[in-house]
Design a protein around this motif. Structure first.
Motif, mmCIF file in Angstrom:
data_model
loop_
_atom_site.group_PDB
_atom_site.id
_atom_site.type_symbol
_atom_site.label_atom_id
_atom_site.label_comp_id
_atom_site.label_asym_id
_atom_site.label_seq_id
_atom_site.Cartn_x
_atom_site.Cartn_y
_atom_site.Cartn_z
ATOM 1 N N PRO A 112 47.532 42.430 30.952
ATOM 2 C CA PRO A 112 48.271 43.600 31.438
ATOM 3 C C PRO A 112 47.420 44.530 32.298
ATOM 4 O O PRO A 112 47.931 45.151 33.251
ATOM 5 C CB PRO A 112 48.725 44.294 30.144
ATOM 6 C CG PRO A 112 48.809 43.186 29.143
ATOM 7 C CD PRO A 112 47.652 42.296 29.484
ATOM 8 N N THR A 113 46.121 44.619 31.981
ATOM 9 C CA THR A 113 45.229 45.442 32.813
ATOM 10 C C THR A 113 45.013 44.783 34.171
ATOM 11 O O THR A 113 45.021 45.460 35.211
ATOM 12 C CB THR A 113 43.877 45.644 32.102
ATOM 13 O OG1 THR A 113 44.097 46.269 30.840
ATOM 14 C CG2 THR A 113 42.942 46.509 32.930
ATOM 15 N N LEU A 114 44.819 43.473 34.171
ATOM 16 C CA LEU A 114 44.685 42.761 35.446
ATOM 17 C C LEU A 114 45.942 42.911 36.289
ATOM 18 O O LEU A 114 45.871 43.027 37.516
ATOM 19 C CB LEU A 114 44.413 41.276 35.184
ATOM 20 C CG LEU A 114 43.034 40.906 34.634
ATOM 21 C CD1 LEU A 114 42.992 39.421 34.275
ATOM 22 C CD2 LEU A 114 41.941 41.228 35.649
ATOM 23 N N ASP A 115 47.089 42.934 35.641
ATOM 24 C CA ASP A 115 48.354 43.091 36.347
ATOM 25 C C ASP A 115 48.390 44.417 37.108
ATOM 26 O O ASP A 115 48.941 44.491 38.215
ATOM 27 C CB ASP A 115 49.510 43.019 35.347
ATOM 28 C CG ASP A 115 50.865 43.203 36.002
ATOM 29 O OD1 ASP A 115 51.189 42.416 36.908
ATOM 30 O OD2 ASP A 115 51.597 44.128 35.613
ATOM 31 N N GLU A 116 47.794 45.439 36.527
ATOM 32 C CA GLU A 116 47.754 46.748 37.179
ATOM 33 C C GLU A 116 46.707 46.796 38.293
ATOM 34 O O GLU A 116 46.878 47.497 39.289
ATOM 35 C CB GLU A 116 47.441 47.835 36.144
ATOM 36 C CG GLU A 116 48.508 47.987 35.065
ATOM 37 C CD GLU A 116 48.085 48.961 33.974
ATOM 38 O OE1 GLU A 116 46.954 49.486 34.055
ATOM 39 O OE2 GLU A 116 48.889 49.192 33.039
ATOM 40 N N GLN A 117 45.629 46.030 38.129
ATOM 41 C CA GLN A 117 44.506 46.104 39.064
ATOM 42 C C GLN A 117 44.682 45.222 40.292
ATOM 43 O O GLN A 117 44.263 45.582 41.392
ATOM 44 C CB GLN A 117 43.208 45.712 38.356
ATOM 45 C CG GLN A 117 42.781 46.657 37.254
ATOM 46 C CD GLN A 117 41.554 46.142 36.520
ATOM 47 O OE1 GLN A 117 41.182 44.963 36.651
ATOM 48 N NE2 GLN A 117 40.911 47.018 35.752
ATOM 49 N N VAL A 118 45.287 44.043 40.099
ATOM 50 C CA VAL A 118 45.326 43.033 41.158
ATOM 51 C C VAL A 118 46.633 43.136 41.945
ATOM 52 O O VAL A 118 47.708 43.182 41.369
ATOM 53 C CB VAL A 118 45.180 41.619 40.565
ATOM 54 C CG1 VAL A 118 45.303 40.562 41.656
ATOM 55 C CG2 VAL A 118 43.850 41.493 39.842
ATOM 56 N N LYS A 119 46.499 43.154 43.238
ATOM 57 C CA LYS A 119 47.664 43.161 44.118
ATOM 58 C C LYS A 119 47.908 41.736 44.607
ATOM 59 O O LYS A 119 47.010 41.085 45.128
ATOM 60 C CB LYS A 119 47.445 44.102 45.312
ATOM 61 C CG LYS A 119 47.066 45.528 44.905
ATOM 62 C CD LYS A 119 48.133 46.156 44.022
ATOM 63 C CE LYS A 119 47.740 47.581 43.630
ATOM 64 N NZ LYS A 119 48.686 48.155 42.657
ATOM 65 N N GLY A 120 49.113 41.263 44.462
ATOM 66 C CA GLY A 120 49.425 39.902 44.871
ATOM 67 C C GLY A 120 49.215 38.907 43.747
ATOM 68 O O GLY A 120 49.056 39.278 42.587
ATOM 69 N N LYS A 121 49.183 37.633 44.100
ATOM 70 C CA LYS A 121 49.079 36.573 43.107
ATOM 71 C C LYS A 121 47.630 36.318 42.729
ATOM 72 O O LYS A 121 46.749 36.253 43.589
ATOM 73 C CB LYS A 121 49.715 35.286 43.642
ATOM 74 C CG LYS A 121 51.208 35.391 43.916
ATOM 75 C CD LYS A 121 51.756 34.081 44.449
ATOM 76 C CE LYS A 121 53.256 34.177 44.731
ATOM 77 N NZ LYS A 121 53.806 32.912 45.262
ATOM 78 N N GLN A 169 57.989 33.540 33.382
ATOM 79 C CA GLN A 169 56.937 33.315 32.400
ATOM 80 C C GLN A 169 55.782 34.310 32.570
ATOM 81 O O GLN A 169 55.069 34.605 31.610
ATOM 82 C CB GLN A 169 56.420 31.884 32.451
ATOM 83 C CG GLN A 169 55.631 31.512 33.680
ATOM 84 C CD GLN A 169 54.939 30.164 33.531
ATOM 85 O OE1 GLN A 169 54.608 29.742 32.432
ATOM 86 N NE2 GLN A 169 54.734 29.466 34.641
ATOM 87 N N TYR A 170 55.597 34.822 33.775
ATOM 88 C CA TYR A 170 54.578 35.848 34.009
ATOM 89 C C TYR A 170 54.902 37.097 33.195
ATOM 90 O O TYR A 170 54.039 37.655 32.498
ATOM 91 C CB TYR A 170 54.504 36.176 35.502
ATOM 92 C CG TYR A 170 53.458 37.200 35.875
ATOM 93 C CD1 TYR A 170 52.194 36.796 36.276
ATOM 94 C CD2 TYR A 170 53.734 38.569 35.839
ATOM 95 C CE1 TYR A 170 51.225 37.729 36.624
ATOM 96 C CE2 TYR A 170 52.786 39.504 36.187
ATOM 97 C CZ TYR A 170 51.525 39.088 36.579
ATOM 98 O OH TYR A 170 50.570 40.022 36.911
ATOM 99 N N ASP A 171 56.144 37.551 33.259
ATOM 100 C CA ASP A 171 56.558 38.729 32.499
ATOM 101 C C ASP A 171 56.447 38.477 30.994
ATOM 102 O O ASP A 171 56.049 39.372 30.237
ATOM 103 C CB ASP A 171 57.997 39.108 32.854
ATOM 104 C CG ASP A 171 58.142 39.512 34.309
ATOM 105 O OD1 ASP A 171 57.185 40.078 34.866
ATOM 106 O OD2 ASP A 171 59.206 39.247 34.896
ATOM 107 N N GLU A 172 56.798 37.271 30.560
ATOM 108 C CA GLU A 172 56.708 36.944 29.138
ATOM 109 C C GLU A 172 55.251 36.965 28.680
ATOM 110 O O GLU A 172 54.935 37.429 27.578
ATOM 111 C CB GLU A 172 57.333 35.568 28.861
ATOM 112 C CG GLU A 172 58.780 35.413 29.285
ATOM 113 C CD GLU A 172 59.738 36.260 28.449
ATOM 114 O OE1 GLU A 172 59.287 37.040 27.590
ATOM 115 O OE2 GLU A 172 60.966 36.139 28.658
ATOM 116 N N HIS A 173 54.358 36.452 29.527
ATOM 117 C CA HIS A 173 52.927 36.472 29.218
ATOM 118 C C HIS A 173 52.440 37.916 29.045
ATOM 119 O O HIS A 173 51.679 38.212 28.110
ATOM 120 C CB HIS A 173 52.160 35.778 30.351
ATOM 121 C CG HIS A 173 50.671 35.760 30.172
ATOM 122 N ND1 HIS A 173 49.993 34.682 29.648
ATOM 123 C CD2 HIS A 173 49.721 36.692 30.455
ATOM 124 C CE1 HIS A 173 48.706 34.945 29.607
ATOM 125 N NE2 HIS A 173 48.515 36.154 30.105
#
Length: 494
Positions: free
Chosen positions: A154-163, A196-200
């Motif tokens: 979840p922290t990486l999701d906030e930090q990384v833009k794009g895939k 599956q990304y959201d579920e992860h």
């Protein structure tokens, strides 16, 4: 007042890879901690092996299995939804049934659980424990590096833009091994537009909401990742609950099973000369890759036992929910192999359709290597028998596991071409098989695997790290139960 009659309710998601470690945890709680255990499972009914696994006659007296009906999710997910999406939706929809079953147990059977333990896909059921006023734990039937990635996603999701997969630089996991997107990333993080990304992410946020985390490794296997998870300067600031490494928990060898032709054949082979080839309970290859693997095994001239399944049509994910449903095709599976293969390899190979008693095969003295999909159950079964591996990840977190095995633990080799990117050719397969079975590197891999075998066995013995961790877990749960009963544990005489 010390609570001695602990009753654990375990919630298990579908699939052999999930059922096995939950069952083994339940058995160990009964036999080593004097628990009563009830396991709620959502079976897939896809194979005879699963039915045998859930046969209550094989369980300790104080362990019960309650099978929850599989919910219909056909209208909730796309027809081509991957395993993570389907499993999380199934476990989401089964919550009312599970809650009702717990309610019935408490009110009509007078068997109130004193705690709830859920596996990775059951984290959304943690609030049910709060409704019943009992402590709640999450059981991660995998390794500490995988847990670290889950917690930090979840922290990486906030930090990384794009895939993530498009990144050139590795992803930094505080205090842990870096994650190289192209090689190590788990399937669920490949595409943020896929469900599956959201579920992860939901699971990553849900894991720390338990009162503690159990994990199927032992302290000495991954000290660096465990230290990061406990250190508030690293991942500990996201976890804030105790972590109990209580593994390796896996199916025991069953010497009483019918031996069968494969064991008669293995008995005739010299020690550590056979490579075992299997891709787990739900793994399969493309037709082209099956042909290349067959040629690679034949060209290596090494002895082999190969569990074969029909080739996949679209993706490796599809076989998870259909394993075992081949409508009698097991008699004709050799049609997918090169013409004449069975005759040319009759003196060095043994082909098994669909399923084999893997633990007992890996425990056989003649087996000296394992070509594996790197599921964590299979990984532990190999390590705890001192068998080195050829890492062949297919889906889920298996790429990450393959890196752990090859680069950190040093008990495996892997192909130069990732098998999820392209077909691994017969020449490279031959080279890897020879390397692990007869080369100097293979002997070094085997020595390290044997060292881990002894380390894991020691951890489970009385006084070992995992034995002590399970005892600490019991004391931790006792503390919650005592508070719930109005008792201050600090007032108890040690």
């Amino acid at each position: 007042m010390e609570i001695t009659n602990q009753h654990a309710a375990l919630l298990c998601s579908p699939g052999m890879g999930h059922i096995i470690p939950v069952l083994e945890l339940g058995k160990r709680l009964v036999t080593h901690q004097n628990f009563t255990v009830t396991i709620f499972v959502v079976p897939l009914h896809t194979s005879k092996a699963e039915s045998e696994l859930l046969d209550a006659s094989a369980f300790p007296h104080s362990l019960d299995i309650i099978k929850l009906p599989s919910p219909d999710i056909s209208g909730l997910v796309e027809p081509d939804a991957v395993v993570v999406t389907r499993l999380t939706e199934m476990m989401r929809q089964v919550r009312p049934t599970f809650r009702a079953a717990l309610h019935d147990m408490i009110n009509f059977r007078h068997r109130c659980p004193t705690m709830l333990i859920v596996d990775l896909f059951g984290t959304e059921s943690l609030p049910i424990a709060e409704e019943f006023g009992i402590p709640k734990y999450v059981y991660i039937a995998s390794n500490a590096w995988f847990l670290s990635v889950m917690i930090y996603s979840p922290t990486l999701d906030e930090q990384v833009k794009g895939k993530f997969v498009d990144l050139k630089d590795p992803l930094e996991i505080p205090g842990c091994r870096k994650l190289f997107p192209e090689l190590d990333i788990v399937d669920a993080l490949l595409d943020w537009s896929n469900q599956q990304y959201d579920e992860h992410m939901l699971m990553g946020r849900g894991i720390p909401k338990g009162d503690g985390i159990l994990i199927n490794i032992w302290e000495e296997l991954e000290p660096k990742s465990l230290a990061a998870l406990r250190d508030e300067n690293f991942l500990g600031r996201f976890v804030k609950v105790p972590i109990f490494p209580i593994g390796p928990l896996m199916r025991p060898n069953v010497s009483s099973i019918p031996r069968g032709d494969v064991f008669d054949w293995l008995d005739k082979q010299p020690n550590e000369t056979v490579i075992y080839v299997s891709f787990g309970s739900g793994g399969a290859l493309s037709y082209e890759q099956m042909v290349e693997l067959a040629w690679g095994l034949e060209m290596s001239q090494q002895r082999f036992v190969w569990v074969i399944r029909p080739p996949i049509i679209s993706s490796a994910n599809e076989t998870f929910f259909t394993a075992g449903n081949h409508n009698g095709e097991d008699d004709n599976l050799t049609k997918y192999l090169p013409k004449g293969f069975m005759g040319r390899t009759k003196d060095i190979g043994f082909v098994i359709p669909l399923w084999a008693p893997q633990v007992d095969v890996l425990a056989h003295p003649s087996v000296g290597g394992f070509l594996t999909h790197c599921g964590w159950n299979s990984t532990l079964e190999s390590i705890t028998n001192g068998v080195p591996m050829i890492a062949w990840p297919l889906y889920a977190e298996q790429r990450l596991n393959a890196t752990l095995l090859t680069e950190e633990l040093g008990v495996a080799v892997r192909s130069k071409i990732p098998p999820w990117k392209n077909v691994v050719k017969r020449e490279e397969i031959e080279e890897m098989v020879r390397k692990i079975m007869e080369g100097e590197e293979g002997f070094a891999l085997r020595d390290r695997a044997k060292n881990l075998k002894f380390s894991g066995a020691k951890a489970l013995e009385q006084g070992g790290s995992s034995y002590d961790a399970l005892s600490l877990f019991t004391k931790h749960a006792n503390m919650f139960v005592q508070f719930a009963n109005g008792v201050d544990p600090s007032s108890q005489v040690p």
